[in-house]
Design a protein around this motif. Structure first.
Motif, PDB file in Angstrom:
ATOM      1  N   THR A  33       0.854  -1.183   0.000  1.00  0.00           N
ATOM      2  CA  THR A  33       0.000   0.000   0.000  1.00  0.00           C
ATOM      3  C   THR A  33       0.891   1.234   0.000  1.00  0.00           C
ATOM      4  O   THR A  33       1.804   1.350   0.819  1.00  0.00           O
ATOM      5  N   PHE A  34       0.623   2.124  -0.939  1.00  0.00           N
ATOM      6  CA  PHE A  34       1.420   3.331  -1.118  1.00  0.00           C
ATOM      7  C   PHE A  34       0.591   4.578  -0.832  1.00  0.00           C
ATOM      8  O   PHE A  34      -0.586   4.638  -1.178  1.00  0.00           O
ATOM      9  N   THR A  35       1.231   5.577  -0.223  1.00  0.00           N
ATOM     10  CA  THR A  35       0.672   6.920  -0.164  1.00  0.00           C
ATOM     11  C   THR A  35       0.964   7.543  -1.521  1.00  0.00           C
ATOM     12  O   THR A  35       2.095   7.496  -2.001  1.00  0.00           O
ATOM     13  N   VAL A  36      -0.059   8.110  -2.148  1.00  0.00           N
ATOM     14  CA  VAL A  36       0.054   8.655  -3.498  1.00  0.00           C
ATOM     15  C   VAL A  36       0.191  10.167  -3.429  1.00  0.00           C
ATOM     16  O   VAL A  36      -0.543  10.833  -2.697  1.00  0.00           O
ATOM     17  N   ARG A  37       1.146  10.675  -4.201  1.00  0.00           N
ATOM     18  CA  ARG A  37       1.316  12.120  -4.350  1.00  0.00           C
ATOM     19  C   ARG A  37       1.489  12.422  -5.835  1.00  0.00           C
ATOM     20  O   ARG A  37       2.248  11.745  -6.515  1.00  0.00           O
ATOM     21  N   LEU A  38       0.752  13.396  -6.326  1.00  0.00           N
ATOM     22  CA  LEU A  38       0.840  13.810  -7.730  1.00  0.00           C
ATOM     23  C   LEU A  38       1.179  15.287  -7.785  1.00  0.00           C
ATOM     24  O   LEU A  38       0.523  16.102  -7.122  1.00  0.00           O
ATOM     25  N   ASN A  39       2.180  15.632  -8.560  1.00  0.00           N
ATOM     26  CA  ASN A  39       2.539  17.029  -8.760  1.00  0.00           C
ATOM     27  C   ASN A  39       1.811  17.492 -10.015  1.00  0.00           C
ATOM     28  O   ASN A  39       2.178  17.117 -11.120  1.00  0.00           O
ATOM     29  N   MET A  40       0.737  18.271  -9.818  1.00  0.00           N
ATOM     30  CA  MET A  40      -0.155  18.646 -10.919  1.00  0.00           C
ATOM     31  C   MET A  40      -0.533  20.111 -10.864  1.00  0.00           C
ATOM     32  O   MET A  40      -0.469  20.737  -9.813  1.00  0.00           O
ATOM     33  N   MET A  41      -0.966  20.618 -12.010  1.00  0.00           N
ATOM     34  CA  MET A  41      -1.623  21.903 -12.097  1.00  0.00           C
ATOM     35  C   MET A  41      -2.998  21.625 -12.694  1.00  0.00           C
ATOM     36  O   MET A  41      -3.098  21.158 -13.831  1.00  0.00           O
ATOM     37  N   SER A  42      -4.030  21.838 -11.902  1.00  0.00           N
ATOM     38  CA  SER A  42      -5.385  21.572 -12.370  1.00  0.00           C
ATOM     39  C   SER A  42      -6.334  22.535 -11.663  1.00  0.00           C
ATOM     40  O   SER A  42      -5.927  23.295 -10.797  1.00  0.00           O
ATOM     41  N   GLN A  43      -7.590  22.481 -12.044  1.00  0.00           N
ATOM     42  CA  GLN A  43      -8.567  23.434 -11.535  1.00  0.00           C
ATOM     43  C   GLN A  43      -9.633  22.734 -10.712  1.00  0.00           C
ATOM     44  O   GLN A  43      -9.966  21.577 -10.980  1.00  0.00           O
ATOM     45  N   PRO A  44     -10.199  23.453  -9.710  1.00  0.00           N
ATOM     46  CA  PRO A  44     -11.316  22.869  -8.961  1.00  0.00           C
ATOM     47  C   PRO A  44     -12.425  22.446  -9.927  1.00  0.00           C
ATOM     48  O   PRO A  44     -12.686  23.122 -10.911  1.00  0.00           O
ATOM     49  N   GLY A  45     -13.020  21.332  -9.649  1.00  0.00           N
ATOM     50  CA  GLY A  45     -14.057  20.796 -10.532  1.00  0.00           C
ATOM     51  C   GLY A  45     -13.519  19.744 -11.483  1.00  0.00           C
ATOM     52  O   GLY A  45     -14.274  18.926 -11.989  1.00  0.00           O
ATOM     53  N   ASP A  46     -12.210  19.769 -11.747  1.00  0.00           N
ATOM     54  CA  ASP A  46     -11.619  18.729 -12.570  1.00  0.00           C
ATOM     55  C   ASP A  46     -11.600  17.428 -11.770  1.00  0.00           C
ATOM     56  O   ASP A  46     -11.325  17.437 -10.574  1.00  0.00           O
ATOM     57  N   LYS A  47     -11.884  16.330 -12.422  1.00  0.00           N
ATOM     58  CA  LYS A  47     -11.940  15.021 -11.762  1.00  0.00           C
ATOM     59  C   LYS A  47     -10.985  14.058 -12.457  1.00  0.00           C
ATOM     60  O   LYS A  47     -10.866  14.062 -13.682  1.00  0.00           O
ATOM     61  N   PHE A  48     -10.352  13.224 -11.628  1.00  0.00           N
ATOM     62  CA  PHE A  48      -9.377  12.264 -12.129  1.00  0.00           C
ATOM     63  C   PHE A  48      -9.588  10.912 -11.470  1.00  0.00           C
ATOM     64  O   PHE A  48     -10.155  10.815 -10.390  1.00  0.00           O
ATOM     65  N   LEU A  49      -9.080   9.877 -12.128  1.00  0.00           N
ATOM     66  CA  LEU A  49      -9.092   8.531 -11.581  1.00  0.00           C
ATOM     67  C   LEU A  49      -7.679   7.971 -11.708  1.00  0.00           C
ATOM     68  O   LEU A  49      -7.083   8.000 -12.789  1.00  0.00           O
ATOM     69  N   LEU A  50      -7.151   7.476 -10.584  1.00  0.00           N
ATOM     70  CA  LEU A  50      -5.868   6.783 -10.579  1.00  0.00           C
ATOM     71  C   LEU A  50      -6.169   5.341 -10.218  1.00  0.00           C
ATOM     72  O   LEU A  50      -6.802   5.080  -9.193  1.00  0.00           O
ATOM     73  N   GLU A  51      -5.749   4.399 -11.063  1.00  0.00           N
ATOM     74  CA  GLU A  51      -6.119   3.002 -10.835  1.00  0.00           C
ATOM     75  C   GLU A  51      -4.987   2.061 -11.211  1.00  0.00           C
ATOM     76  O   GLU A  51      -4.159   2.365 -12.076  1.00  0.00           O
ATOM     77  N   VAL A  52      -4.972   0.927 -10.527  1.00  0.00           N
ATOM     78  CA  VAL A  52      -4.095  -0.169 -10.897  1.00  0.00           C
ATOM     79  C   VAL A  52      -4.903  -1.016 -11.869  1.00  0.00           C
ATOM     80  O   VAL A  52      -5.935  -1.584 -11.500  1.00  0.00           O
ATOM     81  N   LEU A  72       1.140  19.885  -5.034  1.00  0.00           N
ATOM     82  CA  LEU A  72       1.276  18.482  -4.678  1.00  0.00           C
ATOM     83  C   LEU A  72      -0.059  17.986  -4.132  1.00  0.00           C
ATOM     84  O   LEU A  72      -0.483  18.378  -3.049  1.00  0.00           O
ATOM     85  N   LEU A  73      -0.745  17.154  -4.914  1.00  0.00           N
ATOM     86  CA  LEU A  73      -2.020  16.579  -4.491  1.00  0.00           C
ATOM     87  C   LEU A  73      -1.758  15.231  -3.834  1.00  0.00           C
ATOM     88  O   LEU A  73      -0.929  14.456  -4.310  1.00  0.00           O
ATOM     89  N   GLN A  74      -2.454  14.956  -2.744  1.00  0.00           N
ATOM     90  CA  GLN A  74      -2.321  13.688  -2.036  1.00  0.00           C
ATOM     91  C   GLN A  74      -3.705  13.070  -1.901  1.00  0.00           C
ATOM     92  O   GLN A  74      -4.368  13.219  -0.884  1.00  0.00           O
TER      93      GLN A  74
END
Length: 127
Positions: A33-52, A72-74
């Motif tokens: 199990t990993f703690t996920v961190r993404l370095n991103m530039m995005s806007q409120p309301g944008d939605k993402f899915l991170l999946e294995v 840095l999004l966590q």
């Protein structure tokens, strides 16, 4: 289609449309199990899915603020089964021109010690 910036400090831009995605291949010795961190530039309301891929292990998330800079999004933790796996980041919402620099996976069991090292470094004023 994602494109790399021309800047020497590379990042991916053109993350604009629903179903735009980026996939990483990772190899882990044991299910972790990993703690996920993404370095991103995005806007409120944008939605993402991170999946294995090929599993039910996924995180749906979106930023709560727009900083006009990379942030840095966590979004949480993600369990990756042993072996070679693919992790995919997919945009679920339309609009906006999102960009990202990196995906960081830190073993959840190591994350508290990682944060303690950062705090200790910041508190050290001897230099």
């Amino acid at each position: 289609t994602l494109s790399r910036s021309a800047n020497k400090y590379r990042w991916h831009s053109g993350f604009d449309s629903v179903s735009d995605s980026f996939t990483w291949t990772v190899k882990v010795q044991a299910t972790t199990t990993f703690t996920v961190r993404l370095n991103m530039m995005s806007q409120p309301g944008d939605k993402f899915l991170l999946e294995v891929l090929g599993t039910q292990n996924r995180l749906a998330f979106g930023p709560s603020k727009y900083t006009k800079a990379f942030d840095l999004l966590q979004p949480g933790t993600l369990t990756v089964p042993a072996g070679t796996q693919q992790i995919r980041l997919t945009k679920l919402s339309s609009g906006g021109s999102d960009q990202f620099k990196s995906l960081e996976l830190i073993r959840a069991s190591d994350y508290p010690a990682y944060l303690n090292r950062i705090a200790s470094f910041r508190n050290d004023t001897s230099a």
